[in-house]
Design an enzyme around this catalytic site. Structure first.
Site, PDB file in Angstrom:
ATOM      1  N   SER A 109     -85.811 -78.021  51.099  1.00  0.00           N
ATOM      2  CA  SER A 109     -84.880 -77.857  52.348  1.00  0.00           C
ATOM      3  C   SER A 109     -85.428 -77.772  53.475  1.00  0.00           C
ATOM      4  O   SER A 109     -86.728 -77.177  53.755  1.00  0.00           O
ATOM      5  CB  SER A 109     -84.643 -76.392  51.392  1.00  0.00           C
ATOM      6  OG  SER A 109     -83.482 -75.918  51.102  1.00  0.00           O
ATOM      7  N   HIS A 132     -80.198 -79.670  54.439  1.00  0.00           N
ATOM      8  CA  HIS A 132     -80.060 -80.660  53.566  1.00  0.00           C
ATOM      9  C   HIS A 132     -79.438 -82.006  54.181  1.00  0.00           C
ATOM     10  O   HIS A 132     -78.497 -81.591  54.495  1.00  0.00           O
ATOM     11  CB  HIS A 132     -79.987 -80.549  51.903  1.00  0.00           C
ATOM     12  CG  HIS A 132     -81.124 -79.705  51.385  1.00  0.00           C
ATOM     13  ND1 HIS A 132     -81.503 -79.709  50.139  1.00  0.00           N
ATOM     14  CD2 HIS A 132     -80.597 -78.404  50.879  1.00  0.00           C
ATOM     15  CE1 HIS A 132     -82.443 -79.297  49.663  1.00  0.00           C
ATOM     16  NE2 HIS A 132     -82.351 -77.875  49.734  1.00  0.00           N
ATOM     17  N   HIS A 149     -78.571 -77.891  43.662  1.00  0.00           N
ATOM     18  CA  HIS A 149     -79.444 -76.291  42.810  1.00  0.00           C
ATOM     19  C   HIS A 149     -79.522 -75.980  41.759  1.00  0.00           C
ATOM     20  O   HIS A 149     -77.108 -76.348  42.089  1.00  0.00           O
ATOM     21  CB  HIS A 149     -80.164 -75.610  44.040  1.00  0.00           C
ATOM     22  CG  HIS A 149     -80.818 -76.529  45.015  1.00  0.00           C
ATOM     23  ND1 HIS A 149     -80.380 -76.996  46.288  1.00  0.00           N
ATOM     24  CD2 HIS A 149     -82.055 -76.029  45.463  1.00  0.00           C
ATOM     25  CE1 HIS A 149     -81.267 -77.087  46.678  1.00  0.00           C
ATOM     26  NE2 HIS A 149     -82.388 -76.548  46.562  1.00  0.00           N
ATOM     27  N   TYR A 172     -78.185 -73.505  41.404  1.00  0.00           N
ATOM     28  CA  TYR A 172     -77.636 -71.893  41.514  1.00  0.00           C
ATOM     29  C   TYR A 172     -75.880 -72.146  42.164  1.00  0.00           C
ATOM     30  O   TYR A 172     -75.420 -71.894  42.717  1.00  0.00           O
ATOM     31  CB  TYR A 172     -77.960 -71.113  42.569  1.00  0.00           C
ATOM     32  CG  TYR A 172     -78.779 -72.196  44.004  1.00  0.00           C
ATOM     33  CD1 TYR A 172     -77.899 -72.319  45.489  1.00  0.00           C
ATOM     34  CD2 TYR A 172     -80.853 -72.363  44.128  1.00  0.00           C
ATOM     35  CE1 TYR A 172     -78.589 -72.839  45.887  1.00  0.00           C
ATOM     36  CE2 TYR A 172     -80.572 -72.989  45.001  1.00  0.00           C
ATOM     37  CZ  TYR A 172     -79.871 -72.704  46.342  1.00  0.00           C
ATOM     38  OH  TYR A 172     -80.448 -73.758  47.400  1.00  0.00           O
ATOM     39  N   GLU A 173     -75.943 -73.936  42.620  1.00  0.00           N
ATOM     40  CA  GLU A 173     -74.815 -74.542  43.178  1.00  0.00           C
ATOM     41  C   GLU A 173     -73.722 -74.118  42.349  1.00  0.00           C
ATOM     42  O   GLU A 173     -72.758 -73.963  42.631  1.00  0.00           O
ATOM     43  CB  GLU A 173     -75.008 -75.596  44.274  1.00  0.00           C
ATOM     44  CG  GLU A 173     -76.212 -75.266  45.914  1.00  0.00           C
ATOM     45  CD  GLU A 173     -76.161 -77.083  45.912  1.00  0.00           C
ATOM     46  OE1 GLU A 173     -75.402 -77.372  46.632  1.00  0.00           O
ATOM     47  OE2 GLU A 173     -77.536 -77.269  45.860  1.00  0.00           O
ATOM     48  N   ALA A 187     -88.977 -76.700  49.295  1.00  0.00           N
ATOM     49  CA  ALA A 187     -89.789 -74.759  50.300  1.00  0.00           C
ATOM     50  C   ALA A 187     -89.944 -73.855  48.501  1.00  0.00           C
ATOM     51  O   ALA A 187     -88.729 -74.700  48.006  1.00  0.00           O
ATOM     52  CB  ALA A 187     -89.532 -74.535  51.126  1.00  0.00           C
ATOM     53  N   MET A 216     -86.516 -72.789  44.051  1.00  0.00           N
ATOM     54  CA  MET A 216     -85.472 -72.630  43.172  1.00  0.00           C
ATOM     55  C   MET A 216     -85.178 -74.341  42.899  1.00  0.00           C
ATOM     56  O   MET A 216     -83.676 -74.407  42.564  1.00  0.00           O
ATOM     57  CB  MET A 216     -84.008 -72.229  43.652  1.00  0.00           C
ATOM     58  CG  MET A 216     -85.085 -70.534  43.946  1.00  0.00           C
ATOM     59  SD  MET A 216     -82.974 -70.448  45.427  1.00  0.00           S
ATOM     60  CE  MET A 216     -84.512 -68.254  46.762  1.00  0.00           C
ATOM     61  N   SER A 217     -86.002 -75.086  42.572  1.00  0.00           N
ATOM     62  CA  SER A 217     -85.321 -76.451  41.953  1.00  0.00           C
ATOM     63  C   SER A 217     -86.131 -76.970  41.901  1.00  0.00           C
ATOM     64  O   SER A 217     -87.117 -76.603  41.399  1.00  0.00           O
ATOM     65  CB  SER A 217     -84.813 -76.900  43.470  1.00  0.00           C
ATOM     66  OG  SER A 217     -86.633 -77.287  44.878  1.00  0.00           O
ATOM     67  N   ASN A 255     -93.230 -68.816  53.026  1.00  0.00           N
ATOM     68  CA  ASN A 255     -93.291 -68.066  52.947  1.00  0.00           C
ATOM     69  C   ASN A 255     -94.351 -67.427  51.425  1.00  0.00           C
ATOM     70  O   ASN A 255     -94.597 -67.985  50.789  1.00  0.00           O
ATOM     71  CB  ASN A 255     -92.192 -67.139  52.520  1.00  0.00           C
ATOM     72  CG  ASN A 255     -91.580 -67.647  51.741  1.00  0.00           C
ATOM     73  OD1 ASN A 255     -90.826 -68.697  51.305  1.00  0.00           O
ATOM     74  ND2 ASN A 255     -91.583 -66.398  50.877  1.00  0.00           N
ATOM     75  N   HIS A 273     -83.266 -67.576  54.109  1.00  0.00           N
ATOM     76  CA  HIS A 273     -82.886 -68.341  54.081  1.00  0.00           C
ATOM     77  C   HIS A 273     -83.046 -69.240  55.394  1.00  0.00           C
ATOM     78  O   HIS A 273     -83.686 -71.037  55.306  1.00  0.00           O
ATOM     79  CB  HIS A 273     -81.561 -69.696  53.442  1.00  0.00           C
ATOM     80  CG  HIS A 273     -80.922 -71.145  53.351  1.00  0.00           C
ATOM     81  ND1 HIS A 273     -82.807 -71.944  52.082  1.00  0.00           N
ATOM     82  CD2 HIS A 273     -80.494 -72.309  54.066  1.00  0.00           C
ATOM     83  CE1 HIS A 273     -82.006 -73.054  52.884  1.00  0.00           C
ATOM     84  NE2 HIS A 273     -80.778 -72.684  53.462  1.00  0.00           N
TER      85      HIS A 273
HETATM   86  N1  HPA Z   1     -88.789 -67.998  47.131  1.00  0.00           N
HETATM   87  C1  HPA Z   1     -87.818 -68.702  45.969  1.00  0.00           C
HETATM   88  N2  HPA Z   1     -87.556 -69.575  46.616  1.00  0.00           N
HETATM   89  C2  HPA Z   1     -88.153 -70.250  47.943  1.00  0.00           C
HETATM   90  C3  HPA Z   1     -88.679 -69.204  48.553  1.00  0.00           C
HETATM   91  C4  HPA Z   1     -88.908 -68.124  47.952  1.00  0.00           C
HETATM   92  O1  HPA Z   1     -89.874 -67.511  48.038  1.00  0.00           O
HETATM   93  N3  HPA Z   1     -88.885 -69.948  49.704  1.00  0.00           N
HETATM   94  C5  HPA Z   1     -88.343 -71.104  49.615  1.00  0.00           C
HETATM   95  N4  HPA Z   1     -87.734 -71.170  48.636  1.00  0.00           N
END
Ligand code: HPA
Length: 270
Positions: free
Chosen positions: A29, A59, A81, A83-84, A111, A206-207, A230, A242
């Site tokens: 991402s 993406h 992903h 989740y998609e 990310a 998440m990936s 983050n 996001h």
């Molecule tokens: N959690 C899950 N996926 C993420 C995060 C997070 O804090 N930051 C960027 N992708």
């Protein structure tokens, strides 16, 4: 799947030529713009039957094949992903095609949120190992013993050493850590993050984990770099979103690009 792999491989070779890629890159991402680093051809996933939509914003669903720092690379501008679609194996076909094109090494990016106060937004983390907290696995359904893949040293020690050496030469911090995979798409709760800290995770996302498993299944060497966007849930006052991920990704992406260019330009075994 074998027929699809053969057809896609022939199609891609007819456009990009038959020289095998020396490195494959999967962009996470906020990193999709790196497909434009390559001097070569770009093919839309939409023109590659069976490739995922990779429609998450941030993406870029293109395959780029060509030269970067004088080396032949193949870049997946986007990934799918779990989740998609609810399918953990969405990147199986693209990675199998990479192998059929003659590829041997893959560098995954993502990310991620940091659990470590020492690793802050804008920093990078090299994945040393992972915790699969999703309950999913991309090899579910493979009906023979090849599914029992060892995940010891899954993230290739030699490739990791190369990346650490390059980062050190450039003066970029590249600490190693453990990445925990949550399915998403909701972010984690603060309680989940506290639990992950106890369990030994340094970053969460998440990936990446399904692709790392698929690479080992396919016999590809793999390494993975997290771009920290983050602090994970509950560890900072900053709201997690996001939009924030996409806004924060470029500063880490610049460091990643520098390491990548240095590695391609100076290290033969990458
Ligand atoms: N959690 C899950 N996926 C993420 C995060 C997070 O804090 N930051 C960027 N992708």
């Amino acid at each position: 799947m074998e027929d699809m792999i053969a057809a896609l491989t022939a199609h891609i070779q007819s456009i990009a030529g038959e020289t095998p890629p020396e490195l494959g890159l999967v962009l996470g991402s906020g990193l999709g713009h790196l497909v434009d680093l390559v001097d070569g051809v770009k093919i839309a996933y939409a023109d590659l039957a069976g490739f995922p939509d990779a429609g998450v914003s941030g993406h870029v669903p293109y395959l780029a094949i060509g030269q970067l720092e004088g080396r032949r690379v193949l870049i997946f501008g986007g990934r799918s992903h779990y989740y998609e679609t609810g399918q953990a194996d969405a990147m199986h076909l693209p990675l199998a095609v990479f192998k059929a094109l003659g590829g041997r090494r893959v560098l995954l990016t993502n990310a991620a949120g940091s659990l470590s106060p020492a690793v802050q937004p804008g920093d990078l983390m090299l994945i040393r190992d992972h915790i699969n907290f999703s309950g999913q696995n991309p090899l579910i359904g493979i009906a023979d013993d090849t599914r029992f893949v060892s995940m010891v040293d899954a993230y290739d020690p030699t490739l990791r050493q190369t990346l650490r050496d390059c980062a050190e030469t450039l003066g970029i911090a590249l600490p190693e850590g453990v990445y925990a995979w949550f399915s998403g798409p909701s972010f984690e709760t603060p309680a989940e993050i506290r639990a992950m800290r106890v369990l030994g995770a340094d970053a969460v996302g998440m990936s990446t984990v399904p692709e790392a498993i698929l690479c080992r299944f396919l016999g590809l060497e793999v390494a993975a770099v997290s771009i920290i966007t983050n602090m994970a849930a509950g560890l900072s006052d900053e709201a997690i979103s996001h939009a924030h991920t996409k806004a924060m990704a470029p500063s880490g992406a610049r460091k990643f690009e520098a390491i990548l260019r240095h590695a391609l330009g100076s290290v033969k075994e990458i």
